[in-house]
Design a protein around this motif. Structure first.
Motif, PDB file in Angstrom:
ATOM      1  N   PHE A  95       0.832  -1.194   0.000  1.00  0.00           N
ATOM      2  CA  PHE A  95       0.000   0.000   0.000  1.00  0.00           C
ATOM      3  C   PHE A  95       0.870   1.249   0.000  1.00  0.00           C
ATOM      4  O   PHE A  95       2.014   1.234   0.424  1.00  0.00           O
ATOM      5  CB  PHE A  95      -0.910   0.020   1.234  1.00  0.00           C
ATOM      6  CG  PHE A  95      -2.066  -0.923   1.122  1.00  0.00           C
ATOM      7  CD1 PHE A  95      -3.177  -0.586   0.368  1.00  0.00           C
ATOM      8  CD2 PHE A  95      -2.052  -2.148   1.763  1.00  0.00           C
ATOM      9  CE1 PHE A  95      -4.247  -1.443   0.265  1.00  0.00           C
ATOM     10  CE2 PHE A  95      -3.116  -3.018   1.664  1.00  0.00           C
ATOM     11  CZ  PHE A  95      -4.212  -2.663   0.905  1.00  0.00           C
ATOM     12  N   PHE A  98       2.100   2.441   4.317  1.00  0.00           N
ATOM     13  CA  PHE A  98       2.459   1.058   4.550  1.00  0.00           C
ATOM     14  C   PHE A  98       1.684   0.445   5.691  1.00  0.00           C
ATOM     15  O   PHE A  98       1.451   1.056   6.708  1.00  0.00           O
ATOM     16  CB  PHE A  98       3.963   0.965   4.798  1.00  0.00           C
ATOM     17  CG  PHE A  98       4.758   1.716   3.774  1.00  0.00           C
ATOM     18  CD1 PHE A  98       5.566   2.767   4.143  1.00  0.00           C
ATOM     19  CD2 PHE A  98       4.641   1.398   2.439  1.00  0.00           C
ATOM     20  CE1 PHE A  98       6.270   3.474   3.194  1.00  0.00           C
ATOM     21  CE2 PHE A  98       5.339   2.105   1.483  1.00  0.00           C
ATOM     22  CZ  PHE A  98       6.157   3.144   1.868  1.00  0.00           C
ATOM     23  N   GLY A  99       1.303  -0.817   5.497  1.00  0.00           N
ATOM     24  CA  GLY A  99       0.557  -1.537   6.513  1.00  0.00           C
ATOM     25  C   GLY A  99       1.480  -2.242   7.474  1.00  0.00           C
ATOM     26  O   GLY A  99       1.475  -3.457   7.558  1.00  0.00           O
ATOM     27  N   LEU A 100       2.295  -1.462   8.164  1.00  0.00           N
ATOM     28  CA  LEU A 100       3.245  -2.074   9.101  1.00  0.00           C
ATOM     29  C   LEU A 100       2.951  -1.590  10.510  1.00  0.00           C
ATOM     30  O   LEU A 100       2.362  -0.541  10.706  1.00  0.00           O
ATOM     31  CB  LEU A 100       4.678  -1.675   8.723  1.00  0.00           C
ATOM     32  CG  LEU A 100       5.138  -2.121   7.334  1.00  0.00           C
ATOM     33  CD1 LEU A 100       6.501  -1.534   7.035  1.00  0.00           C
ATOM     34  CD2 LEU A 100       5.187  -3.636   7.250  1.00  0.00           C
ATOM     35  N   GLU A 160       7.662  -4.074   3.564  1.00  0.00           N
ATOM     36  CA  GLU A 160       6.326  -4.409   3.065  1.00  0.00           C
ATOM     37  C   GLU A 160       6.412  -5.392   1.894  1.00  0.00           C
ATOM     38  O   GLU A 160       5.643  -6.340   1.804  1.00  0.00           O
ATOM     39  CB  GLU A 160       5.630  -3.111   2.648  1.00  0.00           C
ATOM     40  CG  GLU A 160       4.205  -3.316   2.229  1.00  0.00           C
ATOM     41  CD  GLU A 160       3.235  -3.042   3.361  1.00  0.00           C
ATOM     42  OE1 GLU A 160       2.182  -2.503   3.093  1.00  0.00           O
ATOM     43  OE2 GLU A 160       3.535  -3.366   4.512  1.00  0.00           O
TER      44      GLU A 160
ATOM     45  N   ASN B 174      -1.120  -1.063  14.785  1.00  0.00           N
ATOM     46  CA  ASN B 174      -1.674  -0.741  13.476  1.00  0.00           C
ATOM     47  C   ASN B 174      -2.618  -1.861  13.064  1.00  0.00           C
ATOM     48  O   ASN B 174      -2.217  -2.806  12.411  1.00  0.00           O
ATOM     49  CB  ASN B 174      -0.528  -0.574  12.457  1.00  0.00           C
ATOM     50  CG  ASN B 174      -1.044  -0.131  11.105  1.00  0.00           C
ATOM     51  OD1 ASN B 174      -2.241   0.044  10.905  1.00  0.00           O
ATOM     52  ND2 ASN B 174      -0.141   0.052  10.163  1.00  0.00           N
ATOM     53  N   PRO B 176      -4.990  -2.257  10.821  1.00  0.00           N
ATOM     54  CA  PRO B 176      -5.118  -2.670   9.421  1.00  0.00           C
ATOM     55  C   PRO B 176      -4.008  -3.623   8.977  1.00  0.00           C
ATOM     56  O   PRO B 176      -4.243  -4.554   8.205  1.00  0.00           O
ATOM     57  CB  PRO B 176      -5.047  -1.356   8.653  1.00  0.00           C
ATOM     58  CG  PRO B 176      -5.481  -0.317   9.619  1.00  0.00           C
ATOM     59  CD  PRO B 176      -5.033  -0.792  10.968  1.00  0.00           C
ATOM     60  N   ALA B 177      -2.805  -3.406   9.509  1.00  0.00           N
ATOM     61  CA  ALA B 177      -1.691  -4.284   9.144  1.00  0.00           C
ATOM     62  C   ALA B 177      -1.968  -5.701   9.608  1.00  0.00           C
ATOM     63  O   ALA B 177      -1.587  -6.680   8.959  1.00  0.00           O
ATOM     64  CB  ALA B 177      -0.395  -3.776   9.773  1.00  0.00           C
ATOM     65  N   GLU B 180      -4.409  -7.348   7.265  1.00  0.00           N
ATOM     66  CA  GLU B 180      -3.688  -7.767   6.064  1.00  0.00           C
ATOM     67  C   GLU B 180      -2.950  -9.067   6.287  1.00  0.00           C
ATOM     68  O   GLU B 180      -2.767  -9.847   5.363  1.00  0.00           O
ATOM     69  CB  GLU B 180      -2.633  -6.721   5.698  1.00  0.00           C
ATOM     70  CG  GLU B 180      -3.096  -5.668   4.759  1.00  0.00           C
ATOM     71  CD  GLU B 180      -2.021  -4.622   4.637  1.00  0.00           C
ATOM     72  OE1 GLU B 180      -0.876  -4.992   4.340  1.00  0.00           O
ATOM     73  OE2 GLU B 180      -2.329  -3.448   4.865  1.00  0.00           O
TER      74      GLU B 180
END
Lengths: 515, 297
Positions: A95, A98-100, A160, B174, B176-177, B180
């Protein structure tokens, strides 16, 4: 430049979209999009902001479900109810933001949800060995034990990517991957992507930057207004052609009217300003005349949006002069601008243009709370406010239950009508509008355009910033093109100007070459 | 003497604070911890005098804390209630519920209305330490204190090295992470809140089955809130949280000591631990404010 193109052109299709359609209320975000991605290729999805790229990617990653259409992985139809289904099908998503988890180490982030344990304790050695192998393959170095919050943006992006690969992704979706990267970091990313490509990973690469398509992609699909408008092999198409695809060819009938401008309403001289995600404005001099619609255009982030914010008073100028009807303004801000009848319709109308939870009636008087018609002793005069709202709702054709409905529950087009009604009903002398029709349906777009025309006819100086060149060409009298924070062209809108010419100017061609 | 009292008083704070830490890191500031402690304290005392004895009381105390935690988790996670409001509701439920039950039990026994004697847990008697300086603090502690001392390092290890530990921290960091990664944040929050309930229930048992041998109405006296304060003062780190909770315990012990040994009026002394809490939180708040403004600049 030679490419191992022919081999890739023959490679099997790993991912195919067939007629994917998606609506959000009245907005048609994706119109029958079809696309095929070949094994080991980099396929760019090119389009302006709001063209529907992100919707498409969210559908691919199981975040959204399409209204109709089909996703095929290796030829087999699949449906994704959640991201984990997409992950299981071998799709990995990087994304833009970042989805971290910032508090966890890079390694824990990569293996999150896929940890191996022995006796309830996570075996990090197994994960580390696997990640180090991946790192060697990609030739990247990441301090795996360090917290993500202590990593640079480009390192976070690598994390990511590694996270996706760790889960066995064979198809990698990169959503505007260079948006937050410095130029040098971009090179590193591109190298890594190319190495991935050689290992057979296929990449969907979402971008609105033309040079990146040329640098990295094998194929490019151009999306506009949610529909695929063109597909090319990179190398067989010029940047100018891509721009024309992206922003529209001038095939629509022009609805603009000739206007004779009156005097200068607003002028800037040698203006400069800075913005975190845009080119800085440098030495911009410009006159905006009453009774004229001026379009400001450029490639995203080249300063034209920033100019609008400065004119409207929401971002301070860093230097230069700004004058209104000949009077130099020393302390220019939104309050001052409002007092001087400068109306502003921001790009992000829902978060910057209205108070979502308040009613239409309250939003419609938000810019005139000092007006004794609507307030007495600092209390709102409810009846007067509601009557005023009913009039404007009628006049601007806002589709709603009644004037007490919260603005947040309206459709995008109606929210925009509320904003326009508020901003234009005060008979402003200068009107600054940004992306006024993004995400609106055809009828709403026509209504917005006629409002802007009416404002100009009534003698206001109107500034229209839009990434839709069709719109600009159809509505404005004069076009100012920005590149890297400077004005590169200031031309009357006539038959000799079209999207191709503007596109070339936006890319840095000189006026004489472009025309 | 003083050190022994610190250990005794810090035990419930450390337990409750570690429970709180889990929920805070999972993204829920669990103010219901106060009510869960109170429920545990009452249930422990009430059951200890039955055939199940003090050990049965301890188990039921943990179960009572868990039950209240499940009520909070259900209303917040399943019904979507705001966790602050739901937490206040749990605290009121515990405060009112224990008084009601106390009244019902005492009426049947013909006793006074405000307290209930318990059958305390046996202490771990290590009389050979009696004459050893410092270590004599450990000579006569409750099994709950011993368990806390021995299991705290295990907790810290698992917090950093177990799947649930990592997932809880990821959810708060987080969410949303986490989605995922194929993990359900809601389920992780259920787990964190359940664990906090068990911890709080045992903390309550320490109050009514060890520190004192009675249940008194509202006997937790804000210890749950102090535990939550300890989490933030400990920078949401398990070791920091343990240190902060122990420091608050030391303040309470000091306050008790001075009330017994000096002629200073007892009211301000009793307020002392709470004043320290407020000051400590103020200092911590200022520090994070400064850090944020530095980061913004």
């Amino acid at each position: 430049m030679t490419r191992p193109d022919d081999m890739r052109a023959q490679a099997p299709v790993v991912l195919e979209l067939r007629d994917v359609d998606k609506h959000f209320g009245p907005v048609h975000a994706n119109r029958s999009v079809s696309l095929s991605l070949r094994r080991g290729s980099v396929h760019a999805i090119l389009g302006e902001n709001g063209a529907g790229k992100s919707t498409l990617m969210n559908i691919l990653f199981g975040v959204l479900t399409p209204d109709s259409g089909e996703i095929r992985i290796h030829g087999e139809p699949r449906t994704f109810a959640a991201p984990k289904d997409a992950i299981a099908a071998g799709i990995g998503m990087v994304f833009q933001h970042f989805g971290l988890v910032p508090e966890l180490s890079a390694l824990d982030n990569i293996s999150l949800g896929a940890e191996q344990t022995s006796w309830g304790v996570v075996d990090r050695d197994v994960a580390r060995a696997k990640v180090e192998d991946l790192c060697r393959e990609l030739q990247v170095e990441i301090p795996l034990e360090r917290r993500v919050s202590a990593l640079t943006v480009s390192q976070q992006q690598r994390v990511e990517i590694l996270k996706a690969l760790y889960r066995g992704a064979q198809i990698l979706i990169l959503d505007e991957p260079t948006a937050l990267l410095a130029p040098q970091e971009r090179e590193g990313l591109f190298d890594a992507v190319k190495r991935l490509q050689r290992t057979g990973v296929s990449v969907l690469f979402i971008t609105h930057k033309l040079d990146e398509v040329e640098l990295l992609a094998d194929d490019v699909t151009v999306i506009r207004h949610g529909a695929v408008v063109a597909e090319h092999r990179v190398g067989t198409v010029t940047q100018a052609e891509l721009v024309a695809d992206m922003v529209g060819s001038s095939t629509v009938a022009l609805s603009r009217t000739e206007r004779v401008p009156l005097g200068v309403a607003m002028a800037v001289r040698d203006l400069s300003a800075v913005h975190p995600t845009s080119s800085s404005l440098r030495g911009v001099s410009l006159e905006l005349r009453s009774g004229e619609i001026t379009g400001v255009v450029g490639i995203d982030g080249h300063g034209h949006q920033l100019l609008c914010e400065v004119l409207a008073g929401v971002r301070p100028p860093a230097g230069g002069e700004l004058s209104l009807f000949g009077a130099r303004q020393r302390r220019w801000g939104r309050a001052r601008a409002m007092a001087s009848d400068v109306a502003f319709v921001p790009e992000d109308r829902l978060s910057a243009g209205v108070a979502k939870h308040l009613s239409i009636a309250e939003n419609l008087v938000a810019n005139r709370l000092g007006d004794p018609r609507f307030t007495r002793f600092r209390f709102m005069r409810r009846q007067a406010v509601r009557r005023h709202a009913r009039e404007l709702i009628e006049q601007f054709d806002v589709r709603c239950r009644d004037e007490l409905q919260p603005v947040g529950s309206l459709s995008g087009g109606n929210v925009q009508k509320v904003v326009l009604a508020r901003e234009l009903s005060t008979s402003p002398r200068v009107v600054v509008v940004c992306e006024p029709t993004r995400g609106l349906d055809v009828a709403a777009i026509a209504s917005v355009h006629s409002r802007l025309a009416a404002a100009a006819d009534a003698g206001a100086a109107v500034v229209l910033q839009s990434s839709d060149l069709d719109e600009v060409l159809a509505v404005v009298n004069r076009i100012v093109v920005f590149r890297e924070g400077e004005v590169v062209a200031d031309v009357p809108n006539g038959d000799d100007v079209d999207a191709k010419v503007l596109g070339a100017l936006m890319l840095g061609a000189r006026l004489a070459e472009a025309a | 003497m003083y050190l022994a009292s610190v250990l005794e008083l810090a035990t419930p704070l450390v337990l409750a604070a570690l429970g709180c830490l889990l929920t805070v890191r999972a993204g829920v500031d669990n103010i219901g911890i106060e009510g869960m402690m109170l429920g545990g304290a009452f249930a422990g005392a009430a059951v200890s005098t039955t055939v199940f004895g003090p050990w049965g009381g301890l188990a039921v105390a943990a179960a009572a804390g868990l039950a209240l935690a499940l009520v909070l988790a259900w209303s917040h996670l399943s019904l979507g209630a705001d966790f602050v409001l739901a937490g206040i509701a749990v605290n009121l439920l515990a405060a009112g519920g224990t008084v009601t039950l106390l009244f019902a039990i005492n009426k049947s026994k013909g006793q006074g209305a405000d307290d209930l004697a318990s059958d305390p847990l046996p202490t771990v008697n290590l009389s050979f330490l009696d004459d050893v300086p410092v270590l004599n603090a450990l000579a006569d502690q409750s099994p709950i204190t011993w368990a806390t001392i021995l299991l705290a390092p295990v907790f810290v290890y698992l917090y950093f090295h177990s799947k649930p530990g990592i997932w809880i921290r990821a959810v708060g960091g987080n969410a949303p992470a986490v989605v995922e990664a194929g993990i359900s944040p809601t389920r992780v929050k259920w787990l964190a809140m359940s664990l906090s309930g068990v911890f709080a229930g045992i903390a309550g048992a320490q109050l009514s089955l060890a520190t004192t041998h009675t249940f008194v109405r509202d006997m937790t006296q804000g210890r749950g809130f102090i535990a939550l304060a300890a989490v933030y003062l400990g920078l949401r780190h398990p070791v920091g949280t343990i240190i902060a909770a122990t420091a608050f315990g030391a303040c309470q012990a000091l306050s008790t000591l001075l009330q017994v040994r000096t002629t200073i009026p007892t009211d301000p002394l009793a307020a002392f631990p709470y004043v320290v809490t407020v000051i400590a939180l103020g200092v911590a708040g200022l520090r994070s404010l400064r850090r944020r403004s530095l980061a913004a600049a």
